[in-house]
Every structure is written in structure tokens, then in C-alpha cells.
Design a protein around this motif. Structure first.
Motif, PDB file in Angstrom:
ATOM      1  N   UNK A  85       0.840  -1.198   0.000  1.00 43.28           N
ATOM      2  CA  UNK A  85       0.000   0.000   0.000  1.00 43.28           C
ATOM      3  C   UNK A  85       0.877   1.251   0.000  1.00 43.28           C
ATOM      4  N   UNK A  86       1.907   1.246   0.844  1.00 41.32           N
ATOM      5  CA  UNK A  86       2.784   2.414   0.912  1.00 41.32           C
ATOM      6  C   UNK A  86       3.472   2.678  -0.423  1.00 41.32           C
ATOM      7  N   UNK A  87       3.878   1.630  -1.126  1.00 44.01           N
ATOM      8  CA  UNK A  87       4.547   1.888  -2.404  1.00 44.01           C
ATOM      9  C   UNK A  87       3.534   2.308  -3.462  1.00 44.01           C
ATOM     10  N   UNK A  88       2.280   1.853  -3.328  1.00 43.51           N
ATOM     11  CA  UNK A  88       1.241   2.296  -4.262  1.00 43.51           C
ATOM     12  C   UNK A  88       0.900   3.773  -4.048  1.00 43.51           C
ATOM     13  N   UNK A  89       1.123   4.245  -2.844  1.00 47.76           N
ATOM     14  CA  UNK A  89       0.793   5.639  -2.517  1.00 47.76           C
ATOM     15  C   UNK A  89       1.900   6.611  -2.917  1.00 47.76           C
ATOM     16  N   UNK A  90       3.074   6.078  -3.178  1.00 46.24           N
ATOM     17  CA  UNK A  90       4.209   6.924  -3.536  1.00 46.24           C
ATOM     18  C   UNK A  90       3.897   7.804  -4.739  1.00 46.24           C
ATOM     19  N   UNK A  91       4.177   9.082  -4.597  1.00 50.53           N
ATOM     20  CA  UNK A  91       3.968  10.009  -5.703  1.00 50.53           C
ATOM     21  C   UNK A  91       2.556  10.535  -5.824  1.00 50.53           C
ATOM     22  N   UNK A  92       1.650  10.054  -4.996  1.00 49.64           N
ATOM     23  CA  UNK A  92       0.278  10.563  -5.046  1.00 49.64           C
ATOM     24  C   UNK A  92       0.129  11.691  -4.038  1.00 49.64           C
ATOM     25  N   UNK A  93      -0.810  12.582  -4.320  1.00 50.26           N
ATOM     26  CA  UNK A  93      -1.003  13.648  -3.353  1.00 50.26           C
ATOM     27  C   UNK A  93      -2.272  13.419  -2.550  1.00 50.26           C
ATOM     28  N   UNK A  94      -2.116  13.410  -1.263  1.00 50.21           N
ATOM     29  CA  UNK A  94      -3.232  13.194  -0.343  1.00 50.21           C
ATOM     30  C   UNK A  94      -2.839  13.741   1.007  1.00 50.21           C
ATOM     31  N   UNK A  95      -3.839  13.996   1.815  1.00 51.55           N
ATOM     32  CA  UNK A  95      -3.545  14.481   3.155  1.00 51.55           C
ATOM     33  C   UNK A  95      -3.592  13.369   4.185  1.00 51.55           C
ATOM     34  N   UNK A  96      -4.452  12.406   3.862  1.00 50.07           N
ATOM     35  CA  UNK A  96      -4.692  11.399   4.878  1.00 50.07           C
ATOM     36  C   UNK A  96      -5.184  10.119   4.224  1.00 50.07           C
ATOM     37  N   UNK A  97      -4.782   9.000   4.767  1.00 49.23           N
ATOM     38  CA  UNK A  97      -5.324   7.719   4.317  1.00 49.23           C
ATOM     39  C   UNK A  97      -6.468   7.384   5.277  1.00 49.23           C
ATOM     40  N   UNK A  98      -7.660   7.261   4.720  1.00 50.23           N
ATOM     41  CA  UNK A  98      -8.829   7.035   5.569  1.00 50.23           C
ATOM     42  C   UNK A  98      -8.980   5.558   5.917  1.00 50.23           C
ATOM     43  N   UNK A  99      -8.962   4.721   4.883  1.00 54.60           N
ATOM     44  CA  UNK A  99      -9.142   3.300   5.156  1.00 54.60           C
ATOM     45  C   UNK A  99      -8.536   2.425   4.072  1.00 54.60           C
ATOM     46  N   UNK A 100      -8.291   1.203   4.449  1.00 56.42           N
ATOM     47  CA  UNK A 100      -7.734   0.201   3.542  1.00 56.42           C
ATOM     48  C   UNK A 100      -8.686  -0.985   3.592  1.00 56.42           C
ATOM     49  N   UNK A 101      -9.096  -1.444   2.406  1.00 55.48           N
ATOM     50  CA  UNK A 101      -9.972  -2.604   2.373  1.00 55.48           C
ATOM     51  C   UNK A 101      -9.179  -3.818   1.905  1.00 55.48           C
ATOM     52  N   UNK A 102      -9.178  -4.825   2.740  1.00 59.22           N
ATOM     53  CA  UNK A 102      -8.406  -6.029   2.456  1.00 59.22           C
ATOM     54  C   UNK A 102      -9.352  -7.218   2.280  1.00 59.22           C
ATOM     55  N   UNK A 103      -9.136  -7.975   1.218  1.00 55.72           N
ATOM     56  CA  UNK A 103      -9.945  -9.173   0.988  1.00 55.72           C
ATOM     57  C   UNK A 103      -9.085 -10.387   1.347  1.00 55.72           C
ATOM     58  N   UNK A 104      -9.625 -11.216   2.211  1.00 60.83           N
ATOM     59  CA  UNK A 104      -8.884 -12.372   2.686  1.00 60.83           C
ATOM     60  C   UNK A 104      -9.713 -13.636   2.447  1.00 60.83           C
ATOM     61  N   UNK A 105      -9.143 -14.569   1.740  1.00 60.60           N
ATOM     62  CA  UNK A 105      -9.832 -15.829   1.481  1.00 60.60           C
ATOM     63  C   UNK A 105      -9.966 -16.656   2.742  1.00 60.60           C
ATOM     64  N   UNK A 106     -11.080 -17.349   2.817  1.00 62.44           N
ATOM     65  CA  UNK A 106     -11.394 -18.201   3.966  1.00 62.44           C
ATOM     66  C   UNK A 106     -10.312 -19.264   4.214  1.00 62.44           C
ATOM     67  N   UNK A 107      -9.699 -19.739   3.146  1.00 61.65           N
ATOM     68  CA  UNK A 107      -8.721 -20.819   3.289  1.00 61.65           C
ATOM     69  C   UNK A 107      -7.309 -20.355   3.632  1.00 61.65           C
ATOM     70  N   UNK A 108      -7.143 -19.060   3.845  1.00 61.31           N
ATOM     71  CA  UNK A 108      -5.839 -18.584   4.291  1.00 61.31           C
ATOM     72  C   UNK A 108      -5.691 -18.831   5.792  1.00 61.31           C
ATOM     73  N   UNK A 109      -6.829 -19.013   6.463  1.00 61.64           N
ATOM     74  CA  UNK A 109      -6.870 -19.231   7.909  1.00 61.64           C
ATOM     75  C   UNK A 109      -6.194 -18.114   8.684  1.00 61.64           C
ATOM     76  N   UNK A 110      -6.291 -16.906   8.154  1.00 63.97           N
ATOM     77  CA  UNK A 110      -5.736 -15.761   8.863  1.00 63.97           C
ATOM     78  C   UNK A 110      -6.795 -15.231   9.825  1.00 63.97           C
ATOM     79  N   UNK A 111      -6.392 -14.948  11.032  1.00 67.86           N
ATOM     80  CA  UNK A 111      -7.333 -14.446  12.027  1.00 67.86           C
ATOM     81  C   UNK A 111      -7.493 -12.940  11.863  1.00 67.86           C
ATOM     82  N   UNK A 112      -8.760 -12.528  11.697  1.00 73.04           N
ATOM     83  CA  UNK A 112      -9.067 -11.110  11.490  1.00 73.04           C
ATOM     84  C   UNK A 112      -8.517 -10.203  12.585  1.00 73.04           C
ATOM     85  N   UNK A 113      -8.718 -10.614  13.827  1.00 72.47           N
ATOM     86  CA  UNK A 113      -8.278  -9.770  14.941  1.00 72.47           C
ATOM     87  C   UNK A 113      -6.764  -9.595  14.952  1.00 72.47           C
TER      88      UNK A 113
END
Ligand SMILES: [Zn+2]
Length: 125
Positions: free
Chosen positions: A14-42
Motif C-alpha cells: 500500500x505504501x509503495x502504491x501511494x508513492x507520488x500521489x497527493x493526499x492528506x490522509x489515508x482514511x481506510x484500507x480494504x483487504x480481501x482475505x480468502x477463507x482458506x488462508x486461515x488468517x485471524x481477522x483480529x
């Protein structure tokens, strides 16, 4: 913790995607996680807050969307979700990757992905 290394990759992408863009603030990041990754949301949420400290992403919120698994059966052509038995005994078990229709072996089509879907930026005029 696996969640930390995954989130480390997400944050630097995300940080490298933001490089060179002009913004004041990053409000939110939406992440899609597949059920089979077994990553815990918390754990992911916690890792996000720790890893973004001192970066442009500090203070942004993270939305984590869980994507259901989709499998395909070579034998009978079934395509759809995995059957998850809602028995408390199975909550900590890994789902068995068998066709819910014929019991054959299935190929995982979706559910192992983890990607950033969108980043909301704020810019004051
Ligand atoms: Zn089948």
C-alpha cells in the motif's frame, strides 16, 4: 505470527502504491482475505495498527472482508463452497477438501487469496 508477515507485505504494498500521489490522509484500507488462508481477522487488525505506526497509514482504519472458498470437483463437476459442519467440535479443525456431492478430491478455485481491494484517501482542497 503468520498474520504479521502477511500484514507486513500488505502495508509495504500500500505504501509503495501511494508513492507520488497527493493526499492528506489515508482514511481506510480494504483487504480481501480468502477463507482458506486461515488468517485471524483480529490478529490482522492488530498487526495493521502496529505496523503502520509512524507511516502515512497510521490512524487509517482497516476493513477486512472474508471471501468464501470456492472449489471444483474433477469427478462430478461440482463447483461451489465447501461444506462446513457447524459443530462446535469442528471449529478448530481444518476443513476437509472433499467434494460435498461425491466425496471426490477438489481443486481450490478461490479462497486462498489475500489482496488489497481499495484504499480511501482524503485530500483537503
Ligand atoms: Zn464431486
Amino acid at each position: 505470527m503468520h498474520e504479521f508477515s502477511v500484514m507486513q507485505g500488505v502495508v509495504s504494498a500500500v505504501l509503495s502504491a501511494l508513492e507520488g500521489r497527493s493526499y492528506d490522509k489515508v482514511v481506510s484500507v480494504k483487504l480481501v482475505v480468502g477463507e482458506l488462508t486461515f488468517l485471524a481477522k483480529e490478529q490482522l487488525r492488530f498487526a495493521f495498527h502496529v505496523l503502520t505506526e509512524g507511516t502515512d497509514l497510521e490512524g487509517a482504519s482497516i476493513d477486512i472482508i472474508t471471501k468464501k472458498a470456492v472449489v471444483r470437483c474433477e469427478k462430478c463437476g461440482y463447483r461451489g463452497g465447501l461444506r462446513v459442519d457447524d459443530d462446535p467440535r469442528y471449529h478448530y479443525a481444518l476443513p476437509v477438501f472433499l467434494c460435498p456431492k461425491c466425496g471426490g478430491c477438489v481443486e481450490i478455485v478461490e479462497g486462498k487469496e489475500c489482496f488489497v481491494e481499495s484504499v480511501v484517501l482524503e485530500k483537503e482542497e
